[in-house]
Write an enzyme that holds these catalytic residues in place. Structure first.
Site, short mmCIF file in Angstrom:
data_model
loop_
_atom_site.label_atom_id
_atom_site.label_comp_id
_atom_site.label_asym_id
_atom_site.label_seq_id
_atom_site.Cartn_x
_atom_site.Cartn_y
_atom_site.Cartn_z
N ASN A 168 29.74 -13.57 97.21
CA ASN A 168 30.33 -12.23 97.27
C ASN A 168 30.80 -11.87 98.68
O ASN A 168 31.90 -11.36 98.87
CB ASN A 168 29.33 -11.19 96.77
CG ASN A 168 28.91 -11.45 95.33
OD1 ASN A 168 29.45 -12.34 94.67
ND2 ASN A 168 27.93 -10.71 94.85
N HIS A 170 75.55 9.59 96.36
CA HIS A 170 75.79 9.48 94.91
C HIS A 170 76.80 8.37 94.60
O HIS A 170 77.48 8.41 93.59
CB HIS A 170 76.33 10.80 94.32
CG HIS A 170 75.51 12.01 94.65
ND1 HIS A 170 74.66 12.60 93.76
CD2 HIS A 170 75.41 12.75 95.79
CE1 HIS A 170 74.08 13.65 94.31
NE2 HIS A 170 74.52 13.77 95.54
N SER A 210 78.95 -20.60 88.51
CA SER A 210 78.65 -20.45 87.09
C SER A 210 78.77 -21.80 86.42
O SER A 210 79.62 -22.61 86.79
CB SER A 210 79.66 -19.47 86.48
OG SER A 210 79.76 -19.66 85.08
N LYS A 236 83.61 -18.33 89.68
CA LYS A 236 82.51 -17.46 90.08
C LYS A 236 81.82 -17.87 91.38
O LYS A 236 81.59 -19.05 91.62
CB LYS A 236 81.45 -17.39 88.97
CG LYS A 236 81.88 -16.70 87.72
CD LYS A 236 82.38 -15.27 87.91
CE LYS A 236 81.31 -14.29 88.31
NZ LYS A 236 80.26 -14.09 87.33
N ASN A 278 78.52 -16.16 92.91
CA ASN A 278 77.58 -15.10 92.58
C ASN A 278 76.57 -14.84 93.68
O ASN A 278 76.08 -15.76 94.31
CB ASN A 278 76.83 -15.48 91.30
CG ASN A 278 77.76 -15.55 90.10
OD1 ASN A 278 78.69 -14.76 89.99
ND2 ASN A 278 77.52 -16.52 89.22
N GLU A 281 70.51 -10.70 94.43
CA GLU A 281 70.05 -10.34 93.08
C GLU A 281 68.58 -10.69 92.88
O GLU A 281 67.81 -9.90 92.33
CB GLU A 281 70.89 -11.08 92.02
CG GLU A 281 72.31 -10.61 91.89
CD GLU A 281 73.07 -11.43 90.85
OE1 GLU A 281 73.30 -10.93 89.75
OE2 GLU A 281 73.42 -12.60 91.15
N TYR A 314 29.76 -6.27 93.33
CA TYR A 314 30.69 -7.30 92.87
C TYR A 314 30.72 -7.38 91.35
O TYR A 314 29.70 -7.33 90.68
CB TYR A 314 30.29 -8.67 93.44
CG TYR A 314 31.30 -9.73 93.08
CD1 TYR A 314 32.44 -9.90 93.86
CD2 TYR A 314 31.15 -10.52 91.95
CE1 TYR A 314 33.40 -10.85 93.51
CE2 TYR A 314 32.11 -11.46 91.60
CZ TYR A 314 33.22 -11.63 92.39
OH TYR A 314 34.18 -12.55 92.04
#
Lengths: 460, 460, 460, 460
Positions: C115, C161, C282, C288, C290, C295, C322
Site C-alpha cells: 500500500n 461565433h 485517402s 485528399k 487530410n 483531428e 486502501y
C-alpha cells in the site's frame, strides 16, 4: 420532545426535530413538485386498489379521491402553499389532502412507501415526456424531409476531414440527419418499453402487507405489465439512465448538425443563411449576426452528457434497496427533458426559415478536385488496377496544385502524359452531375436514389 | 519526391513522405489488428460484389478470395509481419494480399473506401461481441436463479439507506439482480438490432461508382438490411455509443452487487463467505483475505463510464462525414468488451463458490426492529389510520431504544400504554416468517411468490 | 492445501490456491511493470532505511541493494521473466530478488506494505512525467513565440461565433495559445508540489513497527517533505486526479488550436497549409490531403476526459484505507501521460513546418465588415453615445448588405444620410492597420503591444 | 422593419425581430442575474476608466456611477423588473441604467464588449466564492481537529478492502480527512491565484479603441495583474474548469467520509450515532432513522462531476474567440458552488453532534486478527525473514479460523508448534495499545504522533 406544528409524519421515534438546514439540504420539493400530477394520478389509483383490497370503504375511497382531485386543482391554480418542511411532493400532497379531508387522509399511505411511490411517479413522468420527445423528433425529421424534397437539385461539396471530398446533393445531406434521428426515435421507443412497467405495490422494498392486485393497478394506470421484484423496483433507475443515454446521443447528433450550421453560415463557406429572427447581434460590433441558436444547442450537449455522467456516478456501487442518493436522479432528468425538447422544437422552426445559397454551394463543389475519384474510376474502367489508378490521379492532382490549376483545366494531352489510357471520353467524368448520378446504390447520392428514400419515408 | 519502399498507397499527390512520428501517432494498427477477421470477411464479400458488378472477372475474384484466406491464415498463425507504416488493419491486409498475389491485389479496393470498410468491420465486431455478452449475461442470470432456488429458505435483513428495514428472502435478493441483468440483456439486444445494418457500398461518403448490389452484399454478410444514407453510414458511431451505454449500465448493476459482496463479507455483516480461490492476501498482514474480485469489478465500472464519456466527447460537434477523430472509437469499445466479458464470467464462477452464513443472516434479521411496519399494519387492521399507526409504533421504538430492548421483548401491557388497540394477536405479527408471508403480490418476498418467479424464469 | 510452486507470498491463511482466472483478472503486472525503475529506487531507499533502523545488517543491506540493481539491469535487458502469478511489479521484483540472493530477499518487505510502496511508486512516476510534460509545454510555447515573432506583420480576421469580428495579428493569435499553455504549465507545477511528498513508511495503513526515519527516507528519494497521516497516505490518489484534470485542460486547449488548424486549412478559409509530412491521404480519393494530426489530437481530448471521469468514479465513496479499486488508477494515468506527451511533441514539430497564406488571410480580413466597430467608435469620438453609434452603423451595414457592397465602398455622402457626424476623416478609420494600431492596451493586438509581450516572454 | 419597443440594443443590421422562442432559449438572465453585484462593480470601475481615458466627463461619470448604484439598490430591494428580452444581466443593467439616467446610459458600453464584461464578472464571482469555500473548508478542518483532540483515546479497527486490518486511533482516522481537506484548500488557493487576473479592456477580442489603463482598472477592482492576451481573455474558461475540478476532488473526499458515516452508523458496524436532527425517517417503516445527509452528499458528488464533464465537453474544440457556447459555463459553476458550500457547512454542524460508540469500536478492534502483523513482526525481531514470518502467522490464523478461536486465545505451546521462536514475551505483542504505540513515525497512529500533529496544526 415537544412536537412543533411542523413535526414530520415519521417523527415518532425521533428525539430531536429536524435541523432547519437539514430540511433545506434534503428537500426535493423545490424540483419534484413538477411531478404533482403524476403523484396524484398514482395516489388515486392506489386509493382504488386499497378499496378493492378492502382496506378502505367505498365512502373513504371516494372522499380521498375527491380530496386528491381538489388538491390537484389547488396546485394548478397556484393556490397550494408548499414549504420546505414538506420534504417532497409526496408528503406535500398528503399534507394538503389531510388539510382538506381530515384524519382520513392518513389512510392513503397504507401499505405504500415513498420508495415505490416515487418509482411510479418517475416512470409516469418519463413515459409522458418520452412520448413528447418522440413526437418532437418526428416533427424535426419531417422538416428535414420536406427541405430535402424541395431542394433536390441543390449540389454541395461533401467533406471528409473537413476537406472537400466528393459532390453530394443537399437533399442527401439533410437526409443523413433524418436517419440519425430515426435511430434516436427508436432508442427512445425501446427505453419507453422498459420504463412502461408498473412498480407500485413493491412497498418499501419487500412488498406490501395488503392484498393489493398489482396487475389491476397497472391496468388502471395504463401499464402493460408490472415489475417482478420489489427490491429491484424501488432501487432501479435504469429508465432514467437509458433516457439520459438516448438524450445524449440525440444531442450529439444535433451538435453535429449545429456545428455545420455554424460552419456553413460563415462568410468563408457561405452555403447557408440563418433567419435573422434566430440570430443575435453583438453589444459592441454593429455588423455581427451570430448563430447563437446552433451554438447553444451544440453547447447544451455537454450539459446532457454531464447529467448522464452524474447519474451513472450516483448509482455506482449503491447497495440495495432504496438509498437517499436516488433523489439526485430528478434534476438530471428534468433538465435534460427541458433541454432536449427546447432544442428539438427551436431547430424545427429554424430550419424552416433558413435558406441555402445554391450558387455559392455549387461553385464550391466545382473546384477543389472533388472529381478526382471519378478520374481514377475512369482509369479503372480502362483496365488499370484501382491502386495504380489512384496513384496516377494523385500525381495529376500534384501537377495541378503546382500549376495552380483545377482538374477540369488540364488538357487531354497533359493527362496522357500521366497515363496513355486517357481518351476524349474523360470529359464525361469531369462533371458534377455525372458524378452524382453514377452513385446508384441504396443510400447513395444519385437523384433517383434520394427521391426513392424520400418516397419510402413518406410512405411510412 | 523519391518514393521510398515504404511509400503510402495514397501518396500520389504528396511531396513529402509521412513523418516517422506521425506514422506512430496516427497508426491504429496496434489496436485495430483485432479486427483482422472481420476485415477479411468483409473483403471477401466485397470481392464477390465486385465480380457480380463485373468489375472483376471470375478468375480475379477467385484469386483475390484465395489470397485473402491465405492472409487470414498467415495472421492467425502469427506469421504476418505488421509495421506501423501500414497505418491500419485495412492497409495491412491489402499489403499482405498484394505481396501474395501481386498487382491484382490493387483491384480489391475498387469502389470502396476505408470509411465504409471500417464502418462494416466495427459493426461485424460489435455484432459478434454483443452476442457473446448476451450469452454471458444469461449464464450469470442462470447462476443467480440456481442459487435462489437452492436457498429459498434463507432469510436476510433487507436494507434501505443501509439501515435494517424489513426481512427478505436471500432468494428474493438474488432475483433482484436477475431482473437488472434481464434489462441489460434486452438493451444489448436492442443495440444489436440497430448495429445489424450493413454499411458497405457507401464509399467514402457519397456512394460508389460501380453497380454494387448492396442488398446482396448484406445477405452474404448476414445482415437483414442496409444503411439508407451513405453520409450517415460512414460518420455514424451510434452503435459503439449504444454499446458503451449498455455496458455502463450493466457494470453499474454489477458494481452494486459487488459493493454488497464486499459489505456482506465483512466481519461486521458476515452474511457471506467468498471462496478463497477468489480472494487474495496482504503482503504485510498475514490474516487478510481480501475481496479483490468484487472490488475490481466495482472499480472497473469507472473505466467503462470513462470510455462512454470519451466517445461521446469525440463525437460532439463533428461535421459530416468521416473525420479521423472516429478512429478513437476502437480502444474504448475493445477495452469495454474485455472488461464486461471478464467481469461477467468471473462473477459467474465466483457466485457458485460463495456460501451464505444463514445463521448470521437470520440473527441479523431478528433484531433491529425489522418488524416495526408489521406492528403498524396490525394497528391499521384494528382501524387506526396508517399515519397514526406509524406515529404510535415510532414511539414504541423510541421507548425500546431508550431501554435497550427489542420490539419482541415488550409486553402486551406495555404496548397497550401506547395504544389500546393492541391485543394478544399482536404476537402473530412479531415473527419473521409471518412478515415474509404477508407480502403476497407479484414481485414480493413471500415464498410462493419467489418460487413462482423462479418457475416463470425457468419456463422461458 | 498442497502448495504449488506458484504459491503466493501471502498464502499462509488460505485453503485454496488462487483461481487461474482470478490471477488474470486481478493482475496489474501487464501495466504496472512500467513502474519497475521507481519500484526499485524505492526499495533501495527502503533497504537503507531498514539498515539505519537496525533491522538489516550492513552486509544484508548491501547484498539486497546489489541484488535490486541486478534485477533492474535484468529487466532493462529484457531478460527478466514475468508471469501473471506475480500479481504486480512489487511482487515480481521481490521474487526476482529472492531468486538472485536467496532467502535474504524475504527481509526486504519488512515493515512495508504494498500500500505505501505503490503510493511511493506512483508519486515518483508522476513527478518524473510531470517534469517531462512541463518541459514539453515549454517547447511548444517556444514554437508559438518564435512563430509569432517571425510573423508579426501577418493580419488575420479575428472571429467570434465563427463570424468575422475584427482584424487581429496572426502573432497575437498565436500568443493566445502561449498564455493558455502557461496556465497549463503552472497547473502541472502546482500539482507537482502536492505530489512531491513522501508516503513510504505509512505501512499498510497505520504506520510501521520499525524505527524508520521517514524524513531521512524522503531526503534520500529527493522529496522535500513527508505525508502526515498514514491512513491518508495509502488511500490518497489526489495526485493522479489532479494530473488528469490538468491534462484534460491542456488537451482542451490543444483541441481548440487543432480545431482551428482543421478550419484554417480548409479550401474555404485557406489561411494555413500544413506540411505534407504531417498529413495523410485517402485510400479512395486521390486528391485528399487530410489534417489527421490535428483531428486525432482533438479526438484524444475525449480519451483524457474519459480517464479523469473514470478515476473520479473509482474514488467516489471509497472507505479508507486502501481498497483494491485503487489499482485502476494506473492505466488512466499511463495512457494520459502517453497521449499528452505525444500530442505536445508532434504539435511542436508540425507548427514549425506549417505555413501561413498571408495574402489569403489579409484578403479575408478586408471584407466582412470587420471595421464596423471602428466606424461606431468614430461616431463616439464625434460625440454620439456609443449605443446610438452602434445603431447607426448597424443600419449602414444593413444598407451595404442589401446592396451587396462593402463598408469601404460606401461614399461619404451616403454615410451622411445615416448620420451628419460623418466627415472626411472617416477614411482613416476604414483601414486594417489603423484598426490594429488603435488597440493599445496591455494584451491588445497593436504591433508594439504584441512585440512587448514577446519581449517579456523572452526575458523570462 | 418596424422596431418594437422591445427592440434589441444591437438590432441595427437586422431585418427581423428576434423570435420569441429564441429569446427564451438563449436568455441567460434567469441564472446570470446572480452576477448583478459583480456586473455593477465592474461597470463602475469601467466608468472611472472611461473618465480617465477622457471618454466621459467628470459629470457624466458621476451620473453613471450614481445611476449604477441606484440600479444595484433597486435590484437588491426586489424592485427591478427583469424580462427575457433583456437577454442577460449585462443588458438588463444597461437598460435599467438608461431608464434611470436617460441617453447618457448609452455611453457606458463604450469600448467594452459583453465578452470581456462577462469574463470579468465570472472572475469576480469565482474569486468571492472561492474565498468563502476556503473558509468553509477551514471550518470543517477545525471540527475534525477538535474532535480528534477530544477523542484521542478512542480506538477503532482500521480497514483495508473493508476487512479489518490493524487497530488505529479514531483521532488518527479523523485527521486523515484533515489532510485531504488541506490539499483541497490548497487547490482552491492555487485556482484563486489564476482567476485573480483582470480581463476587462480586452474588448470583443482584439482590445479596445480607447486609451484605457487596464493596470489602473485592475487595481481599482483589487486584481494584482491583468490578462496578457485579449483573444485568450475573452475565450478562456480555465478558471471555471479548475474550480470544478477542485470541487469534484473535494466532493470525492466528502463522499468517502460520508460513505463511512453510513457504514459506521449501521447496526452492524455501530461505531457512530448521528444526531437525530440530521436524520430523517421513513414514510412507511416506523423504526427507521436514515443517514440522509451523508447519503445526499455522497450522491451530490455525481452532480459536481457531471458539471465538470459538461464544461470540459463544451470547451472541447471551440475555435477562438468568444462563442455563445461559453454561456453554458454559469449554471455548472453556480450549482457546484451551492452544492459545495451546503455540503461543507452541513457536515461541519453534523460532525459536532455525532457521537462515537467507543466500546463497540474497541470491541470490534479486539477480534478479527488485527494483531497478526504484530506477531509477524515479533518473529522478525527474533530473526526470521519477514516473508517467512508472514507465512508462519498466516498458518496460525488458518489454524484459529478452523478452530473458531481468536489469536489471543492460542497458547504459547500451540504457537511454538508453528515456530520455535515464540517465547513468553509474545504476550506483549497481543495488545491493542502496544500495537498502536509501536507505530512511531511521522504520520503514524501512536498517541504522541497524533498529538504532535494536532499541535502542529493548531500552531499554523
Amino acid at each position: 420532545m415537544k412536537k412543533s406544528p411542523n413535526k414530520k409524519m415519521w417523527s415518532g421515534r425521533f428525539t430531536q426535530e429536524t435541523h432547519r438546514r437539514v430540511e433545506t439540504f434534503t428537500a426535493s420539493l423545490p424540483f419534484d413538485r413538477r411531478l404533482y400530477a403524476q403523484d396524484i394520478v398514482g395516489s388515486i389509483a392506489w386509493t382504488r386498489a386499497l378499496f378493492q383490497a378492502k382496506v378502505l370503504t367505498k365512502e373513504e375511497a371516494d372522499q380521498i379521491t375527491e380530496g386528491l382531485k381538489t388538491v390537484k386543482k389547488t396546485i394548478e391554480d397556484g393556490r397550494a402553499s408548499f414549504s420546505e418542511q414538506d420534504e417532497d411532493i409526496h408528503m406535500a400532497v398528503e399534507r394538503l389532502l389531510t388539510e382538506k379531508i381530515g384524519e382520513l387522509g392518513g389512510k392513503l399511505h397504507t401499505g405504500r412507501s415513498r420508495n415505490d411511490q416515487v418509482a411510479l411517479d418517475l416512470r409516469l413522468y418519463l413515459r409522458d415526456e418520452m412520448k413528447h420527445i418522440i413526437e418532437a423528433i418526428k416533427d424535426l425529421q419531417a422538416v428535414f424531409v420536406a427541405k430535402a424534397k424541395s431542394h433536390i437539385d441543390v449540389i454541395l461539396p461533401g467533406y471528409t476531414h473537413l476537406q472537400k471530398a466528393q459532390p453530394i446533393r443537399y437533399a442527401h445531406y439533410l437526409l443523413a440527419y433524418y436517419e440519425m434521428l430515426d435511430r434516436d426515435r427508436q432508442r427512445f421507443l425501446d427505453g419507453f418499453q422498459r420504463v412502461n412497467v408498473m412498480p407500485l405495490g413493491s412497498g418499501a422494498l419487500a412488498g406490501t402487507n395488503y392484498p393489493i392486485d398489482r396487475e389491476a393497478l397497472a391496468e388502471a394506470l395504463g401499464f402493460p405489465s408490472v415489475t417482478q421484484n420489489s427490491l429491484d423496483a424501488v432501487s432501479d433507475r435504469d429508465g432514467a439512465i437509458e433516457f439520459l443515454a438516448a438524450a445524449s446521443t440525440l444531442m450529439m447528433h444535433l451538435s453535429r448538425f449545429c456545428e455545420e450550421l455554424v460552419l456553413w453560415s460563415t462568410d468563408e463557406f457561405g452555403f447557408l443563411e440563418l433567419p435573422d429572427a434566430f440570430c443575435t447581434g453583438s453589444s459592441l460590433m454593429p455588423q455581427k449576426k451570430n448563430p447563437d441558436v446552433p451554438e447553444l444547442i451544440r453547447a447544451k450537449t455537454g450539459r446532457v452528457y454531464g447529467h448522464l455522467m452524474a447519474l451513472l456516478t450516483v448509482m455506482k456501487g449503491l447497495p440495495l434497496a432504496y438509498n437517499r442518493d436516488l433523489q439526485e436522479d430528478k434534476e438530471a432528468v428534468f433538465d435534460s427533458v427541458d433541454t432536449v425538447k427546447a432544442s428539438l422544437s427551436i431547430l424545427t422552426e429554424m430550419i424552416q426559415g433558413m435558406t441555402v445559397r445554391r450558387k455559392a454551394a455549387a461553385r464550391a463543389a466545382e473546384n477543389g478536385f472533388l472529381l478526382a475519384t471519378e478520374v481514377a474510376d475512369y482509369l479503372v474502367e480502362k483496365g488499370l488496377p484501382f491502386r495504380q489508378a489512384h496513384e496516377v490521379v494523385g500525381r495529376i492532382v500534384r501537377y495541378c496544385l503546382d500549376q495552380q490549376r483545377d482538374l477540369t483545366q488540364v488538357s487531354l494531352k497533359e493527362l496522357q502524359k500521366f497515363s496513355s489510357l486517357f481518351q476524349k471520353d474523360i470529359i464525361g467524368y469531369l462533371n458534377l452531375e455525372a458524378s452524382l448520378e453514377r452513385k446508384q446504390q441504396t443510400g447513395a447520392t444519385a437523384k433517383n436514389r434520394v427521391l426513392e428514400r424520400i418516397r419510402q419515408i413518406e410512405e411510412k
